[in-house]
Structures are given as structure tokens and as C-alpha cells.
Write a protein that holds these residues in place. Structure first.
Motif, PDB file in Angstrom:
ATOM      1  N   LEU B  41       8.626  24.068  24.387  1.00  0.00           N
ATOM      2  CA  LEU B  41       8.811  25.150  23.419  1.00  0.00           C
ATOM      3  C   LEU B  41      10.241  25.104  22.926  1.00  0.00           C
ATOM      4  N   ILE B  42      10.408  25.100  21.605  1.00  0.00           N
ATOM      5  CA  ILE B  42      11.769  25.051  21.057  1.00  0.00           C
ATOM      6  C   ILE B  42      11.984  26.281  20.185  1.00  0.00           C
ATOM      7  N   THR B  43      13.088  26.976  20.415  1.00  0.00           N
ATOM      8  CA  THR B  43      13.438  28.122  19.562  1.00  0.00           C
ATOM      9  C   THR B  43      14.833  27.890  19.028  1.00  0.00           C
ATOM     10  N   SER B  44      15.020  28.167  17.720  1.00  0.00           N
ATOM     11  CA  SER B  44      16.374  27.943  17.187  1.00  0.00           C
ATOM     12  C   SER B  44      17.095  29.238  16.899  1.00  0.00           C
ATOM     13  N   ASN B  45      18.410  29.102  16.725  1.00  0.00           N
ATOM     14  CA  ASN B  45      19.265  30.220  16.321  1.00  0.00           C
ATOM     15  C   ASN B  45      19.112  31.422  17.228  1.00  0.00           C
ATOM     16  N   SER B  53      22.441  27.060  17.401  1.00  0.00           N
ATOM     17  CA  SER B  53      22.008  27.138  18.790  1.00  0.00           C
ATOM     18  C   SER B  53      20.533  26.839  18.869  1.00  0.00           C
ATOM     19  N   ALA B  54      20.102  26.470  20.071  1.00  0.00           N
ATOM     20  CA  ALA B  54      18.679  26.211  20.274  1.00  0.00           C
ATOM     21  C   ALA B  54      18.368  26.437  21.733  1.00  0.00           C
ATOM     22  N   MET B  55      17.162  26.866  22.005  1.00  0.00           N
ATOM     23  CA  MET B  55      16.719  27.019  23.379  1.00  0.00           C
ATOM     24  C   MET B  55      15.470  26.186  23.563  1.00  0.00           C
ATOM     25  N   VAL B  56      15.442  25.413  24.649  1.00  0.00           N
ATOM     26  CA  VAL B  56      14.293  24.539  24.892  1.00  0.00           C
ATOM     27  C   VAL B  56      13.711  24.859  26.248  1.00  0.00           C
ATOM     28  N   LEU B 166      21.836  20.663  16.332  1.00  0.00           N
ATOM     29  CA  LEU B 166      22.528  19.898  15.291  1.00  0.00           C
ATOM     30  C   LEU B 166      21.769  19.943  13.982  1.00  0.00           C
ATOM     31  N   CYS B 167      20.436  19.930  14.048  1.00  0.00           N
ATOM     32  CA  CYS B 167      19.653  19.987  12.811  1.00  0.00           C
ATOM     33  C   CYS B 167      19.849  21.316  12.104  1.00  0.00           C
ATOM     34  N   GLN B 168      20.175  22.359  12.877  1.00  0.00           N
ATOM     35  CA  GLN B 168      20.311  23.680  12.273  1.00  0.00           C
ATOM     36  C   GLN B 168      21.741  23.976  11.860  1.00  0.00           C
ATOM     37  N   LEU B 169      22.685  23.063  12.174  1.00  0.00           N
ATOM     38  CA  LEU B 169      24.091  23.368  11.996  1.00  0.00           C
ATOM     39  C   LEU B 169      24.489  23.453  10.522  1.00  0.00           C
ATOM     40  N   PRO B 269       6.833  17.049  14.994  1.00  0.00           N
ATOM     41  CA  PRO B 269       6.575  18.289  14.247  1.00  0.00           C
ATOM     42  C   PRO B 269       7.335  19.497  14.783  1.00  0.00           C
ATOM     43  N   LEU B 270       7.818  19.431  16.043  1.00  0.00           N
ATOM     44  CA  LEU B 270       8.488  20.612  16.592  1.00  0.00           C
ATOM     45  C   LEU B 270       9.940  20.727  16.166  1.00  0.00           C
ATOM     46  N   ILE B 271      10.551  19.605  15.814  1.00  0.00           N
ATOM     47  CA  ILE B 271      11.967  19.652  15.450  1.00  0.00           C
ATOM     48  C   ILE B 271      12.089  19.720  13.946  1.00  0.00           C
ATOM     49  N   GLN B 272      12.856  20.704  13.429  1.00  0.00           N
ATOM     50  CA  GLN B 272      13.128  20.679  11.991  1.00  0.00           C
ATOM     51  C   GLN B 272      14.609  20.484  11.817  1.00  0.00           C
TER      52      GLN B 272
END
Lengths: 244, 272
Positions: B41-45, B53-56, B166-169, B269-272
């Protein structure tokens, strides 16, 4: 930021709350598998996490006490939790001070004499710092201790309060804290109405002290209601699953 | 106090034999097949004070990564490049096997692994895009990866959290004005370009020839061999790391690479 902007004439604060409104509290327990008890608490934008291990064998035999358990509290602030990245070691003075306060707050409340020669470890991790950190950590520690099944006399509920332009306000956020507002943190046992911890580190006129303390006490009662509900709901789920 | 079942007692006294009984039936004690990765499960920001930030959650292992960008001076031989500084924190909070004190060997190994991965593969993060003014000011990205609950396979979870963050930075546009770095007046942000991202897949070898994907804490402690494969989103192999004392034949290596490709398809598909 001038004082006037912190509290508008209509009585609204920077984040739209009224003077006596608390921030939204979200509390979850049993979030992790490794620790004996854990809790995650959000008070507005302040987020913290507490993991409790114990009672378990005392790490240093010399420190173990023959008639009661010892509590060890570690207070860790994540480097990304404040607006400026600050890598705070967990042995720096502020963290040690907060850890000591929390330990002293819980020592008389936990029934330590039931676990001689053991140690209860409380690890507190702050993820986001937006004011009221000590209060949020105390609330989260209460939840984690309840989750670990460690016997206590009562909940310990904490709340911060201050005075903006002589108006007592409850639950300060980071902006209000850093704008020279006197901040008082109060922790109490809600059922017996006894005050456990009181900390005031800025200048406050003695005439205003009583009002600010009353404001904090009301805040603590509200926090207690929220935390109590969470504990009861979790127990109901647990009982349902056990009976199923 | 719950009474221990016979199987729990067997697990405590002879953990290796206990595990062997399961592996012989081609299954693991937690019910997974040998080649299954745990639920991811991945949650961002999740942290608003961090730039990204991200939580995995990888099964029980929970990791939070917060990236904060600071301004620093570039090194003399790479005046146009910024830095990524990963820092992995394994505290006693996440598991009772970690002692309080300075970062343990395990935490340092993972920090170094992540740092080397991004330094040696310059096409993953364009370090030149972190430059504010050549030889004067660059962005330094401090990535703090905190483990909240340790249940094995910290490496995969850390890399996943770091990649997602990093993808969300988004970095504020900055320029050097009379010797001082100032943020752009219009408060604009530049999104960080990450066209390809790496993913890691870790396997452990349970003697003599069972390969377990994504070991959890109990499995990690019973096996000496681990193999980590890092692949990027285009299917190119970036890094293979095998440690441990036993030998592994090519067939098993190929099996691991094959499973890594499947894992990449799962995670894309889980990483944007």
C-alpha cells in the motif's frame, strides 16, 4: 505577525476556529504488529506516533527496581517534521526535557508495583509539528498504554491553552505559539479532576492564569471524551470478533 | 496470558525445522506461496511540512519517507549537480531487535545502498536539474526514511517510499540574487522530472533450494542468503546484490530476475 491578526474582532483565529474550539483529533490504536501497544494521533496538523513495549525484562540489570517497573521514554522528532529541516538527535536538551516530562506524568498513573524488575519502554515519534506537540504526545501515549494493556489509574488527557490579547484560547497551533503567545500545557486525570502536569514557559499575567487554566481543563475533558469513544469502539470490535 | 499451542512451542525451540515443514509443502508459515510479495500500500503526501513524502506498507513493514530540500554548495568536481542524501532510521520503536543509539549497521547499509543507486545511475534523477547556480548553489535533497514497524525487507520498502516521494517532489523556483538564494517571487514550483523509477525486489534462499520472495522478519532471521535485484520501470536491470555464504546456480538467478519482472508489472500502476 501582529496580535490582531491571530484573533479577529469577530472571534475567529488564523485557522478559522473560535477561541474555545479544539482542533480535530483522530486517534487510532493497534497500528503496528511488533510493539505491544501502539497509537497514532493527529491533533489538527500535529501528527505523532507512540509505540509501547513492555512490561519486559529490564535492559540494564542495575537499573531494575526490585519492587516496581521502570519507565523509559524516548522522544524522537523526525527531521522532516518542522518547516526547516533540523536533524535533532534524541539526546538533545529539548527532546530529553519532553521525554522527562512525559515520564514524570505517567509514573504516578501507571500501576508500576504490579511489574517488579521490569521495564516499560515508550517510544514517541513526532511526524509533523504544528503546535501542541507535548499535549498530543501525552494523549497518544495514553492510548498506546491502553492498547498495550498496561494498568493505569485513569486516562491522562492533555491540552494546551494560551491568551491572545487577554482572550483565553485553547489548543494553539504553531503560528500562534511562535507569535509570542504564552502557552500553557496541562495534563490531567479527567475522572478525578487532578492535574498531573502543568507547564508554562512564557510570560502570563497572574490575573489571566485562572482563565487560561480553566480553558485548558475544559479542553482536556473534551479530549477525554474523544479518546474514550475510540477505546470503547475498538473494544466493541474486538468483542465482536472474539464472539464470531 | 494465552497458552502456547504445540506448534508455537515447536517454532520457538526449532524454528528452522518448523519452517522446513512448511517449505516442503511449498508454502510459508504466513500462508503465502514462495513467489508471492506481500500486499503493498502506498500513500503520498502524508507529511505536509516536508517537500514530498510517502508512506509504504509492505505487509507489516511500514516505512515513511520525508524529503526536505535545502540549499547547499556543490562539490568542486561536479559544480552543476545537486545531491540526494538518504538517511534510514531504524529505531527501537519499530522492533525490539533494534537497540537505541547511533544508526545500526543495517540502517547504514541501506542508506548507502540507496545513495549509491542514485549516484551510479544518473539517468534516474537528473542531478543537473537540482542546480540553482553553477558552482555556487544547488539543492540538497535530504530524504529521511523512518521505519515505523519492522517486519522484514526494509530495503524494498525504503526504495519504494523514496521513489514515490521523489515522483511527488516539487521544488520552488530559486535564483541567486546578490549572493543570497531567494525563492521566485511568484512562488512558482518546478516539478521534478522522474521519467524512470527503480524498484527493488529482495529474495532469500532457504537452504538448500527454496527461493522466498519478500522475506518477512521471521524468514529473514532463518536465512543467511539474500539476493536483491533492482530494475527500472523500462525493464532494464540496474543493480544485483547477492550476499551470504552459499553458492547459487544460474537457474535460481534467472528465476529471481523473472519474478522481479512480474513484481515490476505489479508495482507500476501503484507509483505515479
Amino acid at each position: 505577525m501582529s496580535r490582531q491578526e491571530l484573533l479577529t474582532p469577530e472571534g475567529l483565529r488564523v485557522d478559522g476556529r473560535r477561541a474555545q474550539e479544539l482542533r480535530r483529533i483522530v486517534a487510532k490504536t493497534s497500528v503496528f504488529s511488533q510493539s505491544d501497544g501502539s497509537a497514532y494521533l493527529e491533533q489538527g496538523n500535529t501528527k505523532c506516533l507512540v509505540a509501547v513495549y513492555g512490561p519486559r525484562e529490564a535492559r540494564h540489570r542495575q537499573q531494575a527496581m526490585a519492587d516496581r517497573a521502570i519507565i523509559n521514554v524516548e522522544f524522537i522528532v523526525a527531521p522532516f517534521s518542522t518547516t526547516e529541516r533540523k536533524k535533532r538527535s534524541k539526546n538533545d536538551k529539548q527532546s530529553l526535557e519532553s521525554a522527562t516530562f512525559i515520564r514524570q506524568t505517567f509514573e504516578p498513573v501507571i500501576l508500576l508495583s504490579q511489574f517488579p524488575r521490569s521495564q516499560i519502554d515508550v517510544y514517541i515519534q513526532v511526524f509533523q509539528h504544528d503546535g501542541g506537540v507535548l499535549a498530543a504526545c501525552i494523549n497518544a501515549t495514553t492510548m498506546a498504554l491502553v492498547d498495550a494493556g498496561i494498568p493505569m489509574l485513569d486516562f491522562v488527557c492533555a491540552c494546551s491553552a494560551g491568551a491572545i490579547e487577554k482572550v483565553p484560547v485553547v489548543d494553539l497551533n504553531h503560528l500562534e505559539e511562535s507569535a509570542d503567545t504564552p502557552e500553557l500545557t496541562l495534563a490531567m486525570l479527567p475522572r478525578s479532576n487532578k492535574v498531573n502536569l502543568l507547564e508554562l514557559q512564557s510570560r502570563l499575567h497572574i490575573d489571566e492564569l485562572q482563565d487560561v487554566m480553566d480553558m485548558a481543563k475544559d479542553g482536556c475533558i473534551k479530549v477525554h471524551d474523544t479518546l474514550d469513544q475510540v477505546v470503547r469502539r475498538n473494544m466493541e470490535h474486538f468483542i465482536e470478533r472474539m464472539n464470531a | 496470558m494465552e497458552s502456547l499451542k504445540n506448534s508455537d512451542i515447536f517454532n520457538r525451540i526449532q524454528p528452522h525445522e518448523y519452517m522446513r515443514r512448511f517449505i516442503d509443502q511449498k508454502v510459508r508459515p504466513d500462508g503465502r506461496l514462495l513467489d508471492r510479495f506481500r500486499e503493498t500500500l502506498i500513500t503520498s503526501n502524508v507529511i505536509s511540512t516536508a517537500n514530498a513524502s510517502a508512506m509504504v506498507r509492505l505487509g507489516g513493514t511500514t516505512v515513511v519517507c520525508g524529503i526536505k530540500a535545502e540549499v547547499g554548495e556543490p562539490s568542486i568536481d561536479t559544480p552543476d549537480q545537486g545531491y540526494l542524501v538518504p538517511n534510514v532510521i531504524l529505531s527501537p520503536l519499530c522492533s525490539s531487535q533494534f537497540r537505541p543509539g547511533p544508526p545500526s549497521e543495517q540502517a547504514q547499509i541501506i542508506s548507502e545502498f540507496l545513495s549509491q543507486l542514485f549516484t551510479r545511475q544518473p539517468h534516474l534523477i537528473p542531478l543537473e536539474s537540482l542546480c540553482i547556480e553553477s558552482a555556487n548553489a544547488v539543492w540538497v535533497l535530504h530524504a529521511d526514511i523512518v521505519c515505523l514497524n519492522y517486519d522484514g525487507n526494509m530495503l524494498d520498502a525504503s526504495l519504494l517510499a523514496l521513489t514515490q516521494a521523489l515522483c511527488q517532489l516539487r521544488l520552488p523556483k530559486a535564483e541567486v540574487n546578490e549572493g543570497v538564494v531567494v525563492a521566485d517571487k511568484d512562488d512558482t514550483f518546478q516539478p521534478f522530472e522522474m521519467t524512470r523509477f527503480p524498484i527493488a525486489a529482495t529474495y532469500c534462499v532457504f537452504a538448500p533450494d527454496a527461493i522466498l520472495s519478500d522475506p518477512n522478519d521471521a524468514e529473514e532471521q532463518l536465512t543467511k542468503e539474500t539476493l536483491t535485484v533492482v530494475m527500472d520501470s523500462d525493464g532494464d536491470l540496474l543493480h544485483v546484490h547477492k550476499n551470504g555464504g552459499a553458492v547459487m546456480d544460474m537457474e535460481k538467478m534467472r528465476l529471481c530476475l523473472h519474478r522481479t519482472r512480474e513484481r515490476l508489472a505489479q508495482l507500476k500502476p501503484l507509483i505515479q
